[in-house]
Design an enzyme around this catalytic site. Sequence first.
Site, PDB file in Angstrom:
ATOM      1  N   HIS A  54     -23.130  73.535  20.005  1.00  0.00           N
ATOM      2  CA  HIS A  54     -24.245  72.845  21.359  1.00  0.00           C
ATOM      3  C   HIS A  54     -23.498  73.591  22.283  1.00  0.00           C
ATOM      4  CE1 HIS A  54     -26.519  69.584  19.288  1.00  0.00           C
ATOM      5  NE2 HIS A  54     -25.078  70.276  18.290  1.00  0.00           N
ATOM      6  N   LEU A  55     -24.457  74.553  22.924  1.00  0.00           N
ATOM      7  CA  LEU A  55     -23.858  75.423  24.467  1.00  0.00           C
ATOM      8  C   LEU A  55     -24.050  74.414  26.188  1.00  0.00           C
ATOM      9  CD1 LEU A  55     -24.053  79.178  23.100  1.00  0.00           C
ATOM     10  CD2 LEU A  55     -22.283  77.502  23.249  1.00  0.00           C
ATOM     11  N   ASP A 146     -32.335  68.556  15.975  1.00  0.00           N
ATOM     12  CA  ASP A 146     -30.672  67.945  15.508  1.00  0.00           C
ATOM     13  C   ASP A 146     -30.421  67.802  16.698  1.00  0.00           C
ATOM     14  OD1 ASP A 146     -27.864  68.384  13.949  1.00  0.00           O
ATOM     15  OD2 ASP A 146     -27.167  68.776  16.045  1.00  0.00           O
ATOM     16  N   HIS A 173     -31.520  67.459  10.581  1.00  0.00           N
ATOM     17  CA  HIS A 173     -30.834  66.203  10.990  1.00  0.00           C
ATOM     18  C   HIS A 173     -31.006  64.874  10.518  1.00  0.00           C
ATOM     19  CE1 HIS A 173     -27.987  63.679  13.640  1.00  0.00           C
ATOM     20  NE2 HIS A 173     -29.241  63.043  12.891  1.00  0.00           N
ATOM     21  N   ASP A 299     -20.600  72.654  14.249  1.00  0.00           N
ATOM     22  CA  ASP A 299     -21.907  71.451  15.138  1.00  0.00           C
ATOM     23  C   ASP A 299     -21.040  71.652  15.941  1.00  0.00           C
ATOM     24  OD1 ASP A 299     -23.578  69.515  16.003  1.00  0.00           O
ATOM     25  OD2 ASP A 299     -22.403  68.333  14.821  1.00  0.00           O
ATOM     26  N   HIS A 303     -18.480  67.470  24.786  1.00  0.00           N
ATOM     27  CA  HIS A 303     -18.777  66.555  26.087  1.00  0.00           C
ATOM     28  C   HIS A 303     -17.937  66.427  27.374  1.00  0.00           C
ATOM     29  CE1 HIS A 303     -21.930  64.979  23.566  1.00  0.00           C
ATOM     30  NE2 HIS A 303     -20.782  64.421  22.466  1.00  0.00           N
TER      31      HIS A 303
END
Length: 427
Positions: A54-55, A146, A173, A299, A303
């Site tokens: 996750h970018l 996802d 997912h 994964d 955050h």
Amino acid sequence: MAYLITNVSVLGGAPRDLLIEDGVVKEPGSDKPDNILDGTGLVALPGLVDLHTHLREPGREDAETVETGSRAAALGGYTAVCAMANTSPVADTAGVVEQVWRLGREAGLVDVQPIGAVTVGLAGERLAELGAMADSAATVRIFSDDGHCVADPRLMRRALEYVKAFDGVVAQHAEEPRLTEGAQMHEGEVATRLGLTGWPAVAEEAIIARDVLLAEHVGSRLHVCHLSTAGSVEVVRQAKARGVRVTAEVTPHHLVLTHERAESYDPVFKVNPPLRTPDDVKALRAALAEGIIDIVATDHAPHAVEDKECEWAYARPGMVGLETALSVVLSTGSLEKDGEIDWDLVAERMSRTPARIAGLTDHGHDPLPGAPATFTLVDPAATRTVDPMETASRSKNNPYAGMSLPGRIVATFLRGEPTVLDGKAVK
């Protein structure tokens, strides 16, 4: 720029010299380049490939950007990452996936391969522009919602049928949402004691069972994201025995952390799917060694501070993992043979197979003469204590803080250009 790496072990083999020139690995000649790296004690691996990153860009650049995530990936030994679609706006059109792809090219640290959404806005109601994303400059081949399950079986079937036309893959997912409503952690004795709503293992296993049947019926490719339970391992095992075109991934954190970590109420350990039991961890490690689980995927889920440093119930699920993935996997002993690291198996689970699933033909090649000079150098004798404040990722939600982990990435090369040297990012 040419480099000579001396006395390096390729995949744990006998020490040898490697010449890096014109983006290719070559046999050294009599002429020596100006740049010479001492590879004594180091192991050369094909550049690691992450199928699940996750970018956050576009939309949540406060948590991560393509550039900062790419730098973290390179420091972790990665040369390619597949960027998940749950950005803002969602990567459900050719325009958005091309934006992510171009940002990756501009950063130039790893190859960033966008993953397209299966459904518009991840809403699970109608298919996104799968064909347009596949035909775009980003040449998307993996599609995933996802963070959300494609819960509608009819929609999932249509997605599998659609991607079959260009040999794409749907990465699911696996979470039956009606069984996880309000869930905070793994359903079990610890959740009961802590007074947190439990997330049953069957919520994952039921969706995997359904989807392997759909993939078998359609004859299409299915990939299971972040498999986390012993029961899921058995579902995938049986499907593979029948010849279903299914692959599966496990995260580093599910290989080493268990649901007991929630007893601290530290939101850094809140993740989706949740940390499971010691028996699940044992089954996942065995399945990874056996090949029932095909690959390790991080994964990596950065955050912003306000989304993680808060009460458990309000915290966003997810952990960062790009910079520590290889070390965590090595710490588990899952990829060992006769008590020694099986570097060929490491390459298979963390480079060759994920590159093959994603269709990244420039990656996953052993660093031997004639191959693209896209590889990483590891010092297996080194250890390090994880300090989240010293990581390249913009987010610090690192579950391994204070842990001593084996292995250190010394250098990473992408098509002959160094992105990491002496353990530090080049740019």
